[in-house]
Enzyme design. Structure first.
Site, short mmCIF file in Angstrom:
data_model
loop_
_atom_site.label_atom_id
_atom_site.label_comp_id
_atom_site.label_asym_id
_atom_site.label_seq_id
_atom_site.Cartn_x
_atom_site.Cartn_y
_atom_site.Cartn_z
N ASP A 321 -46.76 -23.66 -112.57
CA ASP A 321 -46.63 -22.69 -112.02
C ASP A 321 -47.41 -21.98 -112.50
O ASP A 321 -47.15 -20.74 -113.32
CB ASP A 321 -45.63 -22.63 -111.60
CG ASP A 321 -45.13 -21.36 -110.46
OD1 ASP A 321 -45.72 -21.20 -109.68
OD2 ASP A 321 -44.03 -20.28 -110.50
N THR A 323 -47.24 -17.86 -111.93
CA THR A 323 -46.37 -16.57 -111.69
C THR A 323 -44.88 -16.60 -112.59
O THR A 323 -44.22 -18.39 -112.88
CB THR A 323 -45.68 -15.69 -110.67
OG1 THR A 323 -47.02 -16.12 -109.35
CG2 THR A 323 -44.62 -15.07 -111.04
N ASP A 556 -40.07 -21.56 -112.71
CA ASP A 556 -39.42 -20.57 -113.15
C ASP A 556 -38.60 -20.07 -111.36
O ASP A 556 -37.96 -19.47 -111.65
CB ASP A 556 -39.26 -19.31 -113.83
CG ASP A 556 -40.55 -18.34 -113.07
OD1 ASP A 556 -40.98 -18.96 -112.66
OD2 ASP A 556 -40.56 -17.07 -113.61
#
Length: 801
Positions: A321, A323, A556
């Site tokens: 991912d 970000t 996250d």
């Protein structure tokens, strides 16, 4: 699994565990300290058995009460009865091996438990009118808990208050879409909040909660698969079957060969059976795993499931991912492009950020730049979610304002120019949001009369070590896939900064192929995917797996949870959402992305070294089985005493295996563990057995040597074969490995030279013709072993190195 568990039955009526106790009156007050203490005394707490490691008793039992320890224990008792004690050396090896395994696993357990305490999840509860953070295990029945985006629901409950609250129950009930929750609805433990805010009262905690019941059932009926463990277990079964057949045959043949010496026949039988037992294989496998867990712990990487160490070695594709992984996750307002000069843009942005009681990173960045106006009050709203990609708030006379992704909000040819402007900004690596206003509040549907007011441009800081880290994976042959919910061009811009191959050709994940085969082909061909929904991320992971890829996924946020669960190994950032950390098998407590190369290398080291060790141990087992069969068929006296085999085994397998299990090894693991082991161990074992038996027979019959002299010659040849096999497996040579080989050879030579040690191991001085026999036989045996292994290597390029 039997009858299914009905989620609603668990919490219907608001109470499933106790009755008669007073409950919290509302979401604002919660329980008092006295009420909490009462529930703790009753045992109505959220404590469940969530072990990150085995118990001390489990470690002791698994290391002491093994099949091979039982076999060796019986043989040890026989030797202790008939003597001499020197032939009971294998008993000392048994004890030392067991102690080493126990000590290392206990050390690993303590390291894991310390990390688990540090990373233990917390819950926000309302008690005596105050909201506080407490450990999840301290939640009690009837506690009032707060919902925030990204939170995992830690106990079953009833929703008391809801502000556009959406909960994803895909992991517990299979419901694919997030569910809008209103007061009175049930909330299932194990689900997670995707949008909105609210409070709920816990009606089932601990082992009685829905998710815990499912978890317990899953642990019973769906054990984790490990190719490594399965391969070793098959080896152990083969050995047990061989021992069951060979032991009585060897005992019978030795009584016939030595009819007047029953004690000698028993010693010979014990020697033959002991040689077939791969005593240290299971121990060193556990040792390698335990050391890996400890090493990763020092890097602040918490292994939630021990098989994850093996999975790390097999990773072929790493999905990231953007970000929080490639970037720090911190957002700043980089620019504001005004589209409607008459709109109150600054006030609208400030009001939108203030209207969310649990703002995400985007709203926090906006709030830091634009203060909330005092006269703007939210009267209705639709919370942001990863699936919808926009949020809306009604501010009464100040209008209805929508904030979200431009490509979702701007529909139709009339907005083509604005979409081009948004795409141009996205290509620079900035995240682009559209602020728009509408005449009427839409309630769950995007307003049809949106008037664009401004583009909000946000910038993320790329991690300084991201490029170096990704370059490592590319060199190691691991495919990189960036999967993000942001605009494809934004994702591509960041990917270009960190050097991801294929960054110039991003894919819009909103338009993925519908068929799994087509999606799998696309996933293999392309590397950058933007605008991915949570369900889309999971589908992309599944498509890669259908092509045989072993997939690791890092994330996250709450939008990564489904993908983390689908991946072969989910890796969560320590500062990420509680839901992500609860799902992942590995958590990077410091969120240090640069730790991942070390994590991958550690997994590869473990599985490659275990494969190398398995070849050593299985070679000895094959040698012993062939020797037993030949000796029994020919009616010969078994060539070795137990102490002699203990000496050779310690110097060519036991001692070097301990060092090799901890050595660096970066070879990528591939399927076929057991066939590769047998492919090398069988020819090497047969060659060693033939050479040893030939040298023994020549010394005993052609050279007219005594039985002790023939055993000494056989020991020399067997040691030579074992050292040759070890040297081959030690390639490529390093100074330390060469030193190890020289030290082992010197140790065996010193045993032969020093009279006391020579006598202890029942070895004798040899005449010149027997030395010649031993030297020629040993040299020929070494050549045969090396030629066989070289031939096997040419046929099989996957030789462990």
């Amino acid at each position: 699994m039997g009858a299914s568990i009905a989620p609603t039955a668990l919490i219907a009526g608001g109470r499933s565990q106790a009755s008669g106790a007073s409950i919290a009156p509302n979401a604002n007050t919660g329980l008092t300290d006295e009420q909490v203490d009462e529930r703790v005394r009753r045992g109505d707490i959220n404590a469940v058995d969530r072990r990150n490691s085995r118990t001390i008793s489990g470690i002791l039992i698994s290391n002491i009460f093994t099949r091979f320890n039982a076999i060796l224990g019986v043989l040890l008792c026989i030797i202790l009865y008939i003597g001499p004690l020197q032939d009971a050396l294998f008993g000392g090896v048994l004890v030392v091996n067991t102690l080493i395994g126990i000590v290392q696993e206990v050390r690993a357990k303590r390291a894991l438990d310390r990390l688990a305490v540090i990373s233990a999840p917390t819950a926000r509860v309302v008690r005596s009118g105050h909201t506080i953070d407490i450990p999840v295990a301290s939640v009690v029945l009837d506690d009032v808990l707060e919902f925030r985006p990204g939170d995992q629901v830690v106990a079953d409950g009833i929703v008391l208050a809801s502000e556009d609250l959406e909960i994803d129950e895909a992991l517990v009930s299979g419901e694919s879409e997030p569910l809008l929750k209103v007061p009175g609805d049930c909330a299932l433990s194990g689900s997670f909040v995707t949008a909105g805010h609210g409070h709920y009262r816990a009606t089932a905690v601990g082992s009685k909660a829905y998710a815990q019941k499912l978890s317990s059932a899953a642990k019973v009926f769906k054990p984790a698969h490990s190719e490594l463990s399965a391969g070793i277990n098959r080896i152990l079964r083969y050995v047990l079957w061989t021992i069951a057949v060979a032991a009585p045959v060897l005992l019978w043949s030795q009584f016939r060969a030595q009819p007047l010496f029953h004690a000698a026949a028993l010693r010979s039988t014990v020697a033959g059976v002991v040689a077939m037992v791969p005593q240290g294989l299971v121990l060193l496998t556990s040792l390698a795993m335990a050391v890996a867990v400890t090493r990763l712990g020092r890097r602040r990487a918490l292994i939630q499931e021990l098989p994850a160490v093996e999975t790390l070695a097999r990773v072929t594709t790493l999905c990231l991912d953007k970000t929080g992984t490639l970037t720090t996750g911190k957002l700043n307002i980089a620019d504001l492009e005004i589209l409607d000069a008459d709109a109150e843009i600054a006030k609208a942005l400030g009001a939108l950020a203030a209207a969310d009681p649990a703002p995400n990173a985007t709203l926090r960045a906006i709030a830091s730049k634009y203060p909330a106006p005092t006269d703007w009050k939210a009267t209705d709203k639709v919370a942001f979610s990863s699936a919808r990609k926009w949020s809306e708030v009604c501010f009464g006379d100040h209008g209805n304002w929508v904030l979200g992704a431009p490509d979702v909000m701007l529909v139709g040819d009339m907005h083509a120019d604005l979409l081009k402007r948004a795409a141009a900004n996205a290509k620079t690596g900035r995240r682009v949001l559209l602020l728009a206003h509408a005449r009427a509040f839409s309630n769950d549907q995007l307003p049809a009369d949106l008037v664009p007011a401004a583009f909000v441009l946000l910038a993320e800081d790329v991690r300084s070590n991201a490029a170096e880290t990704l370059a490592y994976f590319v060199r190691e042959g691991v495919a990189i896939k960036i999967i993000s919910g942001d605009h494809p061009e934004t994702v591509a811009a960041v990917a270009r900064q960190v050097g991801v191959p294929g960054a110039d050709d991003p894919v819009d994940a909103l338009h993925l192929p519908s068929g799994n085969a087509a999606l799998a082909t696309l996933m293999e061909a392309r590397s950058i995917f933007g605008r991915a929904t949570p369900e889309g991320k999971r589908a992309m992971i599944a498509a890669l797996q259908s092509k045989g890829h072993v997939v690791a996924m890092t994330g996250d946020g709450v939008n990564d949870v489904l993908a983390l669960k689908q991946a072969d190994i989910g890796i969560a950032m320590g500062a990420g959402s509680g839901a992500a950390r609860a799902i992942a098998q590995l958590t990077l407590l410091d969120g240090n992305f640069a730790c991942l190369p070390y994590v991958l290398a550690e997994g590869r080291r473990v599985i490659a070294n275990i494969e190398r060790l398995a070849i050593l141990f299985v070679t000895k087992t094959v040698f012993a089985a062939v020797l037993v069969g030949t000796v029994a068929a020919a009616g010969l006296v078994y060539p070795f005493l137990p102490r002699q085999l203990s000496l050779v085994g310690a110097l060519t397998i036991g001692i070097p295996a301990f060092f090799l299990s901890l050595a660096p090894n970066s070879r990528r693991a591939r399927p076929g563990f057991l066939p590769r082991v047998l492919h090398f161990a069988i020819p090497a074992g047969i060659a060693a057995a033939i050479a040893t038996l030939a040298a023994y027979s020549i010394a005993l019959y052609s050279a007219n040597g005594s039985l002790d002299q023939a055993s000494t010659v056989a020991s020399l040849v067997l040691f030579s074969c074992g050292l040759a096999n070890l040297a081959y497996l030690c390639r490529p040579f390093t100074p330390l490995r060469v030193l190890l080989l020289v030290a082992l050879a010197a140790a065996f030579a010193s045993v032969l030279i020093v009279p006391i040690s020579r006598s202890f191991f029942a070895l004798v001085a040899l005449s010149s013709n027997l030395w010649f026999t031993a030297a020629i036989s040993g040299a020929l045996a070494v050549m045969a072993v090396l030629l066989l292994l070289s031939s096997v290597t040419r046929k099989r390029a996957s030789m462990p190195r």
